[in-house]
Motif scaffolding. Sequence first.
Motif, PDB file in Angstrom:
ATOM      1  N   ILE A 142      -3.818   1.187   1.439  1.00 46.63           N
ATOM      2  CA  ILE A 142      -3.908   2.671   0.850  1.00 46.63           C
ATOM      3  C   ILE A 142      -4.186   4.344   1.620  1.00 46.63           C
ATOM      4  N   CYS A 168      -1.244  -1.732  -4.062  1.00 44.47           N
ATOM      5  CA  CYS A 168      -2.208  -1.671  -3.279  1.00 44.47           C
ATOM      6  C   CYS A 168      -3.127  -0.925  -4.254  1.00 44.47           C
ATOM      7  N   ILE A 169      -2.499   0.250  -5.187  1.00 45.44           N
ATOM      8  CA  ILE A 169      -3.507   0.265  -6.001  1.00 45.44           C
ATOM      9  C   ILE A 169      -3.597  -0.090  -7.156  1.00 45.44           C
ATOM     10  N   GLU A 172      -7.297  -3.312   0.748  1.00 39.60           N
ATOM     11  CA  GLU A 172      -5.875  -2.223   0.155  1.00 39.60           C
ATOM     12  C   GLU A 172      -7.027  -0.872   0.504  1.00 39.60           C
ATOM     13  N   THR A 186       2.565   2.422  -1.515  1.00 37.46           N
ATOM     14  CA  THR A 186       0.872   2.262  -2.049  1.00 37.46           C
ATOM     15  C   THR A 186       0.667   1.951  -3.303  1.00 37.46           C
TER      16      THR A 186
END
Length: 452
Positions: A111, A195-196, A107, A192
């Motif tokens: 990102i 991913c976060i 990830e 993103t």
Amino acid sequence: MDTENLEDGLLTTNPRVNCRDVSESDSKATPIVILSCMVAYCGSITVGCSSAYSSPAESGIMEDLGLSIAAYSVFGAMATAGGIAGSFVNGKLADVIGRRGTLWISEIFSIAGWLAIAFAKNAWWLDLGRLSLGIGNGLLCFAVPVYIAEITPKNLRGGFSNASQLMACCGLSLMFLIGNVITWRILALIGTIPCILELLGLLLIPESPRWLAKIGKDKEFETSLQYLRGRNADISQEAAEIREYTEAFKQHSKTRFMDLFQRRYAHSLIKVGVGLMVLVQFGGNNVIVSYSSSIFNKAGFSTSIGTISVAIIQIPATVASVLLTDKLGRRPLLLASATGMCFSCFLLGLSFLFQNLHQWKELTPILAYIGIVVFPINVKGSAISLVSLANWSCSWIVTYSFNFMMEWSSAGTFFIYMGVCGSAVLFVAKLVPETKGRVLEEIQVSVTHSLQ
């Protein structure tokens, strides 16, 4: 190469390990198992988002940054190039730093890739960002299914594993839906979000108990397994079976890779595993995801209506495939998918053929729409090691060459894909065995026999 599929696969010889089916059968999905899987699914969503991004973003990127078709083809193919790089290291990385650590690193790459694309000022930044996304994908495509398979009870493993495919489809549909109403830079920033969410979620979930057992962390192994199964659950039998299996695996680990090239294993691995991936990719599977917007545009059909239709229909289609896999078997679904791909490519080729015939050109947008909407996009299964490398490599070739082929002949491009898909139908019918209700030894015998 230590995935659940491989470990339960070609080289396991301990009969007690192969026959274990009791202790896990009564296990339930605890809240922590569900949470852990949801966190892992964010990785699947990331893969779906990054795979589909190049389609809705194509016109905006080419206009804003002045990219040529050749330059955009490089951008589109960089994700698969990154996937190739990721496939070289994903197994080793997952063994060294763990499944959860691999998810974390994947990830970070994702990102970084999304941010590089979102703030890109030229093609170099775009390509670097897309490459970083691809590396993340190469790691995620390995780490997500392995982590899910290793933390879930055996009786629930299939359902949880299949759900990762659905989550990837949701990411794909998300890009297609919102890509019509926002700019390509904002779309990259939205990419993103999963991913976060995964990075934050990884702080709350345990490491795979099977990996902890492999590296000799016995206390951590029991703690993780107890946490996953519940505070009051009796894990003694499952823990004993995992330890037994781990010891059996260690006895074969030194010779495992070379054993894959024995005649009995090389046939099934290379001719069936690699062969199937090659045919699926060269049949145009990936280009429909990556370039559906430009295909609709070239056919004279509304890009927004077309991509929204694809986004909507893919989710129920994927749900249906997940539900039908264990009921009908994988081979019938492969045959149906390959046949559907062949028919879809025929319609697409015919639509562009009619485009050059004035009396028939009105049919072009209609046939192109039908061809793409009914195209069974979600036909790729999980792959490991050599099969994964073949998958990513062929995907790069097809994704990079697509725009050039379309300039040469739109109709000819899809007729070529149709021929490959037709070959895939014959390949599955002749060489690919059914796995439903069969033990691994029976599958191996049937594959070896069919290839002799």
